[in-house]
Design an enzyme around this catalytic site. Structure first.
Site, PDB file in Angstrom:
ATOM      1  CG  ASP A  10      66.241  17.887  65.592  1.00 23.51           C
ATOM      2  OD1 ASP A  10      66.863  16.733  65.680  1.00 23.51           O
ATOM      3  OD2 ASP A  10      65.407  17.794  64.546  1.00 23.51           O
ATOM      4  CG  ASP A 130      68.534  15.578  54.868  1.00 20.68           C
ATOM      5  OD1 ASP A 130      68.565  14.597  55.531  1.00 20.68           O
ATOM      6  OD2 ASP A 130      69.315  16.652  55.634  1.00 20.68           O
TER       7      ASP A 130
END
Lengths: 253, 206
Positions: A10, A130
């Site tokens: 990330d 998500d």
């Protein structure tokens, strides 16, 4: 189809970070620069790399292209990228850099045509869904909608998206185990391959995911970050497990 | 340093093949220049997308003749993915298009496949002893394809297969002409070893 492990990198401001439950205020910065981190994953035998441009996830414009390009240039394994891809131009920019698959999140909810458009050009595309307690969250997880994760995935069953990537926000970065209940429901209800993301913390969690099976359908893979960075899990060991089906059967009750 | 010419015929992203050869220790050029290609130790024909489009691009760019000339001159030749399919005469994907015809037979849609295209890492099984695949028994490679070479019972060129619904031809060899249906340039360590094997072949033609 074998189970694929996607080590995650990330990115915030060119650095490799992990957030806790998607909270930008709870980031951990890992020291290695992202390119050498990616090379280390490759040399451990990773078959894919999962990159997220967290700056872009929040703002909608790519911020870490230099690192993403560098990783695609230096590595000889496919790379998938998510975070802030909300137009086919942005997606094209990434494919031109050598990205193998883009992950469309927020835009898949707000502009479902986009996935179709990208896929039509012959590119590989995943839908990133998500969820918080089963409901879809968008915009860098700042907004929770009243759309169910399962229903969103169903929309993409015949959209050209090859796979859904399902993240349970409450588990992400916690290493408390995956949301097996939610994943079980998804596997049972949805007819598109699913990669699970978020929460992996122990080898038991890993076996739980590899062994999860509902009416003959199994997970296509898992995305894992923190557990690798914190050395709770050894990537080489995980890969050897997936490459040896007998090992999986033996260890999983 | 072994010099490899990656044939540039104006299709898609050919950079990754060139880059992978550089990482594997070769001097790799993306080129369609006749002198450069014929002066190289090895020639690579990558390919992405549609057989017909690639076949047309081969003709339009003049690379078709160049590829055949390189093979005639005995330069080791490697076709990757659609580049391997182009070694054959024709493909069901684009029945009117002509491949290079270096291998007899045609390319067909994957049969009995769980999903088409096959887009995944898969394990190869060696079917013959080939210098290209030395040390690569049961290794995993990255595949993205809907079509594959048809089994040819008259000419045995298959050096590796993979299983995807049924047995699929994964790699072929005839003399110094090689083809891989998978992408060694995207197959990590195993892919790099394959490219290095090819470079060894380029050093010392057998």
């Amino acid at each position: 189809m074998s189970f694929v492990i996607y080590p995650a990198i990330d990115l915030i401001d060119g650095k490799c970070v992990r957030l806790y439950q998607g909270d930008y205020a709870k980031e951990t910065i890992y020291e290695d620069d992202p390119i050498s981190q990616a090379l280390e994953f490759e040399s451990d035998g990773a078959k894919w790399i999962h990159l997220v441009d967290l700056d872009a996830a929040r703002t909608g414009s790519l911020k870490n292209t230099k690192v993403i390009k560098g990783i695609c240039e230096k590595l000889s394994i496919p790379v998938q990228v998510g975070g802030g891809i909300r137009s086919s131009d942005t997606a094209k920019l990434l494919y031109d850099m050598g990205v193998e698959r883009t992950v469309i999140g927020t835009a898949a909810v707000e502009d479902p045509e986009l996935v179709l458009q990208i896929a039509k050009h012959g590119h590989r595309v995943a839908v990133g869904v998500d969820g918080k307690d089963g409901y879809v969250a968008t915009r860098g997880w700042k907004v929770t909608t009243d759309l169910k994760v399962v229903d969103l995935l169903k929309r993409f069953e015949s959209s050209g998206a090859e796979v859904g990537i399902v993240t349970e926000i409450k588990r992400d970065g916690t290493m408390e185990g995956s949301d097996l209940e939610g994943l079980t429901q998804i596997l049972g209800d949805v007819n598109i391959p699913v990669i699970a993301s978020g929460g992996l913390g122990s080898i038991k969690d890993f076996y739980d995911l590899v062994g999860l099976q509902v009416n003959g359908s199994k997970l296509a893979g898992v995305i894992t970050g923190r557990a690798l960075y914190e050395k709770c899990l050894d990537l080489r060991e995980l890969i050897s497990i997936t490459e040896d089906p007998e090992h999986v059967e033996l260890k999983h009750d | 340093m072994v010099k490899v010419a990656v044939l540039d015929y104006g299709i898609g992203n050919l950079r990754s093949a060139q880059k992978a050869f550089e990482i594997s220790g070769a001097e790799a050029r993306l080129t369609a220049d006749k002198d450069l290609v014929l002066a190289s130790d090895g020639v690579v024909l990558p390919g992405v997308g549609n057989f017909g489009k690639c076949a047309k691009a081969l003709t339009d760019s003049g690379v078709r003749e160049l590829a055949l000339l390189a093979v005639e001159n005995g330069i080791p030749f490697l076709g990757i993915c659609v580049g391997m399919q182009l070694l054959y005469e024709t493909s069901d994907e684009s029945p009117a298009a002509q491949g290079l015809g270096l291998f007899s037979g045609k390319v067909k849609m994957l049969e009995n496949a769980p999903r088409v295209p096959q887009m995944q890492w898969n394990q190869i099984q060696l079917q013959d002893d080939s210098p290209l695949l030395r040390g690569l028994e049961d290794e995993w490679f990255y595949f993205v394809h809907s079509y594959a070479a048809e089994q040819n019972h008259l000419e045995s060129t298959t050096i590796a297969t993979c299983t995807y619904g049924s047995s699929v031809i994964a790699a072929v060899q005839k003399g110094l002409i090689f083809g891989t249906q998978f992408h060694p340039e995207k197959s990590g360590k195993a892919g790099r070893l394959l490219l290095q094997n090819f470079l060894k072949i380029c050093e010392r033609p057998e």
